[in-house]
Design an enzyme around this catalytic site. Structure first.
Site, short mmCIF file in Angstrom:
data_model
loop_
_atom_site.label_atom_id
_atom_site.label_comp_id
_atom_site.label_asym_id
_atom_site.label_seq_id
_atom_site.Cartn_x
_atom_site.Cartn_y
_atom_site.Cartn_z
N ASP A 123 -4.88 42.92 40.81
CA ASP A 123 -4.43 42.88 39.43
C ASP A 123 -3.66 44.15 39.05
OD1 ASP A 123 -4.46 41.37 37.11
OD2 ASP A 123 -5.98 42.70 36.23
N LEU B 16 -19.09 59.33 48.47
CA LEU B 16 -19.11 60.70 48.99
C LEU B 16 -18.81 60.80 50.48
CD1 LEU B 16 -22.19 62.08 46.99
CD2 LEU B 16 -19.78 62.18 46.37
N GLY C 198 -9.34 57.44 44.34
CA GLY C 198 -10.50 57.09 45.16
C GLY C 198 -10.30 57.55 46.59
N CYS D 150 -20.20 21.86 44.70
CA CYS D 150 -21.22 21.04 45.38
C CYS D 150 -21.71 21.71 46.66
CB CYS D 150 -20.71 19.62 45.63
SG CYS D 150 -19.30 19.54 46.72
#
Lengths: 632, 324
Positions: free
Chosen positions: A123, A60, A29, A176
């Site tokens: 990971d 790009l 990448g 919550c």
């Protein structure tokens, strides 16, 4: 390898020698494209490249080996082709695959002189770290965010491994806060994508107890209410527009009215304002719409409402119009996807729906709204990424690789690339740290797992601890010499049945009950990883601080006492931001970074009681994102 | 909040999404108006061009009439291998073709002719000029021309010598916004820069003790090349005795101790000759690209006014050199 008189790095010493070396690059990448280019220019001739991703338009601006015409193709393969155009003689083997695949086993890793990481997630980094430790191959690790970056070197037994220091936990929020008492826009965005979007257009079976509601009163939770499930179905004879309006009034209006009845909730909080459509939109507003359409055929509410500027913060009225229009478009133009929508930052309509829903909820709760551009970044956990930092980091990776390959490991450094110079330094090398003797990965230090053995099951331990925290892919779990669980393909059928029977059994009900004092061994043959978990029973856990209902520490002493000296072992949940300032933790808007509170085992010398805190029943958390924010 | 401004096109918004999250739409728009000139297609300049074309400057003009050779392509990935066979195409033309391909939204052109022969008015067509390896006299000349123009022209000169690299920046006067630490709000700042001539005139005796050794070593090397009538970089290990003698007299003239720079550093610089170490090009080109983006967009604090990188110790150091 030749050394210059002074022992310093010099030009000639590497060029011929690196030609023989075989290196593995993981990631093609942002960093990977730069790294591949710099490696071949430097003279490397044998490179394996692994990346499972395909090219996207937003790559790009920095992944310069890719063109618009490559969108959708394998990054590894296109990167190889592009580099061969300026260095045809180089042998590059491109693997369009997940580095965690079985084919990349320890023997595969052993063929390389060095492994160079340009990865974007925790990971995979942890996995590669373990493979390198197992294969005895040095690893150069890297990461960037915006102007910040760093490069580290990991040599088994010589320096700390990638996992010797605590890593940030995925961001998560108490349920919550999301369902009832949001105080920041990110809470509303998580609500919009995980609850609202999922409830209306996602898999109905997956939403389970996390329902669209606006009250913290558990008795009022509408999840088990059959009327509630039906309410969100389109009724027969109902127009899509009427359906959208009905949903609007329910989730922004009626649900808030209901929530307001619970006075306790609002004693110390600003009371939210219910929003009803007839107050937000005039009939005229509601009637004007839907003439324009987007140029490229993407289904977009912004296009049909003629909202052009993604940077602009919409009025409440426009948010309402986008909300209604996006529902209509989902039902009319995306009907094939309805029932299986999962939020994706590249799904324009989903981004628009989430922005509008989050903003409307934010408005109710007195929280400032945001533009679709900003909301998309928050919802998609988008990493800030620029070409220049990646180029610099790739250069630094190659320099470290050259030192490793010429046996000058004592010269290896960890280097930070900073935005604001520290002293006069923009690129700052620091000495590598020694291995952490209490690291559960490279030193196999035993860990303590606290849980309620009367309720805990193997399934929970595997999901919450073994996979998520220990980063193990295919676990084998043993109690002494007895196998309790095995994952993989070649398992006998009777064993599969036996493991399945154990999976949901409470720990106390095991043939040999699993309770305080029992040691479980976790292994992953592929990663050549093993560690021991010392089980310790505890009745209750703090729902805010220990939402998973189990706590993993490296603190063996806590087996015997309630008050314990904190261990310098990596705290598996610790927010490590302040500690090491790695670029990968410097992410986006500071305000949105909410990490799970640590069990505070990270700082040596501090003491803390683990059991005298106020406890609550455990509650599920919504995970904002799995991804550790690091550029590829 | 920023005042309402013209919008980016859909294509710009899609391609530039990740960097807009770093510097904002306003900075992107300013960047897309910048006209940049680069001179001398070395490895470090190739890296710089890649970075600023990807970022989306308005236009980029390349000047380098030299022929395509294997040597020229050593650290320059903009040259496709099959072009080396081709006839009659200049280095600038070959590089421009690759750069256009990187980002079709940027106007990239190759300007024929030598930079020495350009009329003074030529320089007025640009907002920033980046000089690759060049003689000290050419650098002073172009720097002065930049300072004389009606509008501000950012001046950069950058060179990679083997394992070492240096960058000089002159933004004349520059105003920028950056976030204040105390309240995270945008604040405006003003900076002034000395010219190259002024920076070179600072007596060595007045430099702080911990000033980068590369500053002195590279100046000595460049003065040596000039005195010997060599092209920049046309040196070798055999020049060591002559260079050390040159250094000795320079130290006497500047009234500083000779041990300011150690002999191995000179050895290393001479040994590299005219070659560039590609990872150092990547690092230096990254810094130049980032500095140009900051200067053209007015967003973020630019460095002032020298940057040095040495692969031997891995440090990237900023030095501020200005007359008292």
């Amino acid at each position: 390898m030749a050394m210059s008189d002074s022992g310093e790095l010099s030009q000639q010493m590497y060029v011929n020698d690196v030609q023989k070396e075989k290196v593995l690059m993981v990631g093609a990448g942002g960093i990977g494209c730069e790294l591949l280019k710099t490696l071949v220019l430097t003279g490397f001739k044998h490179i394996h490249l692994i990346d499972m991703d395909t090219i996207e338009v937003s790559n790009l601006n920095r992944q310069f080996l890719f063109r618009k015409s490559h969108v959708g193709q394998s990054k590894a393969k296109v990167a190889r082709e592009a580099v061969l155009k300026f260095r045809p003689g180089v042998e590059i083997v491109a693997h369009h695959a997940n580095v965690k695949n079985q084919e990349f086993d320890i023997d595969f890793f052993k063929q390389f002189s060095v492994v160079l990481n340009g990865l974007d997630n925790l990971d995979a980094r942890r996995h590669v770290n373990r493979m390198c430790l197992a294969a005895g191959v040095p690893l150069v690790e890297s990461g960037t965010t915006g102007y910040l970056g760093q490069v580290t070197v990991h040599i088994k037994g010589r320096t700390e491994c990638y996992e010797c220091q605590p890593k940030p936990a995925p961001k998560s929020y108490p349920v919550c806060t999301i369902t009832s008492t949001p105080s920041k826009l990110i809470h509303c965005i998580v609500w919009a994508k995980e609850l609202a979007l999922a409830k209306l257009f996602g898999d109905k079976g997956q939403v389970s107890d996390l329902d669209v509601r606006s009250t913290s009163n558990e008795d009022n939770a509408v999840s088990n209410d059959p009327d509630e499930a039906e309410f969100f179905e389109v009724r027969s004879g109902e127009s899509n527009r009427s359906y959208a309006e009905r949903v609007f009034n329910r989730i922004f209006g009626q649900n808030i009215v209901t929530a307001l009845q619970n006075e306790d909730t609002w004693k110390a909080r600003r009371r939210p304002d219910p929003l009803f459509l007839d107050k937000v939109l005039t009939e005229e507003d509601a009637a004007t719409q839907n003439n324009a359409s987007s140029n490229d055929g993407t289904v977009s509410a912004m296009a049909s409402l003629n909202l052009k500027n993604p940077q602009e913060i919409w009025s409440v009225k426009d948010n309402a119009r986008v909300f209604l229009e996006s529902i209509r478009l989902f039902l009319e133009k995306r009907s094939k996807d309805v029932g299986k929508i999962v939020f994706d930052k590249d799904d324009q309509l989903a981004v628009e729906f989430v922005t509008a829903a989050a903003n409307l909820r934010a408005h109710s709760f007195g929280i400032p709204m945001q533009s679709v551009f900003e909301a998309k970044g928050m919802a998609g956990n988008i990493i800030h990424a620029i070409a220049t930092t990646n180029a610099i980091i790739a250069g630094l990776i190659v320099l470290e690789a050259l030192k490793l390959l010429s046996n000058r490991t004592e010269e290896c450094r960890m280097t930070y690339c900073v935005e604001h110079p520290s002293g006069k330094m923009l690129l700052m090398p620091v000495e590598m740290a020694e291995p952490n003797p209490r690291c559960y990965v490279c030193s196999e230090t035993p860990l303590v797992l606290e849980l309620n053995t009367a309720t805990a099951t193997m399934r929970e331990v595997i999901e919450k601890v073994v996979k998520r925290k220990l980063g193990v892919t295919d676990p084998v779990i043993m109690q002494g010499a007895t196998l309790l669980h095995e994952a993989g393909e070649d398992i006998e059928e009777d064993m599969v049945a036996y493991y399945r029977a154990l999976l949901d059994k409470k720990f106390v009900d095991y043939p040999t009950p699993i309770t305080t004092g029992v040691v479980l061994t976790v292994e992953d043959y592929h990663q050549d990883f093993r560690c021991s978990l010392h089980v310790k029973h505890r009745d209750t856990f703090d729902e805010e601080k220990e939402p998973e209902g189990m706590v993993l520490t490296g603190d063996l002493a806590s087996l015997n006492t309630t008050e314990t000296a904190a261990a310098p072992t990596p705290a598996l949940d610790a927010p490590s931001k302040a500690e090491n300032g790695h670029a990968e933790e410097e992410e986006e808007d500071e305000n949105v970074v909410m990490v799970e509170p640590a069990p505070k085992a990270a700082t040596a010398g501090t003491k803390r009681k683990l059991e005298n805190e106020e406890t609550h029943p455990t509650e599920k958390r919504l995970r904002a994102s799995e991804a550790v924010p690091v550029e590829v | 909040m920023d005042p309402p401004t013209e919008l980016l096109t859909e294509q710009e918004a899609a391609v530039y999404d990740r960097q807009i999250r770093v510097w904002g739409v306003d900075a992107q728009r300013k960047l897309s108006k910048a006209r940049v000139l680069v001179v001398g297609m070395s490895g470090v300049i190739a890296e710089t061009c890649k970075n600023i074309v990807l970022a989306g400057v308005g236009s980029l003009t390349l000047v380098d009439d030299s022929k395509l050779t294997l040597e020229a392509s050593a650290a320059n990935f903009l040259i496709q291998f099959d072009e080396l066979e081709g006839q009659g195409i200049t280095l600038a033309e070959a590089c421009a073709a690759s750069l256009r391909d990187y980002n079709p939204m940027v106007q990239v052109k190759a300007e024929a002719g030598s930079i020495q022969n350009k009329p003074d008015s030529f320089f007025g067509n640009f907002d920033a000029i980046i000089l690759g390896r060049s003689s000290i006299s050419l650098r002073k000349h172009v720097n002065e021309l930049c300072r004389k123009q009606g509008h501000r022209i950012g001046f950069y000169s950058v060179d990679c010598r083997g394992t070492c690299g240096s960058l000089f920046v002159d933004l004349k006067s520059h105003s920028y916004v950056s976030k204040r630490a105390k309240d995270d709000k945008d604040a405006r700042h003003e900076l002034t820069y000395p010219s190259l001539e002024e920076a070179l005139s600072v007596p060595w005796k007045s430099f702080p003790k911990r000033t980068s050794k590369l500053l002195f070593a590279l100046r000595c090397l460049e003065d040596f090349e000039h005195a010997e009538g060599r092209q920049p970089g046309h040196v070798s290990s055999q020049d060591l005795p002559a260079l050390l003698a040159f250094w000795k007299s320079a130290c006497e003239a500047q009234k500083v101790a000779e041990n300011l720079v150690s002999e191995p550093l000179f050895q290393r610089l001479l040994g590299s000759g005219s070659s560039e170490l590609p990872p150092v090009c990547a690092i230096l080109g990254g810094i130049v690209g980032q500095e140009l983006i900051k200067a053209m967009s007015g967003k973020g604090e630019p460095l002032r006014n020298y940057f040095f990188f040495d692969a031997a110790d891995g440090k990237g150091i900023i030095e501020m050199v200005a007359p008292k």
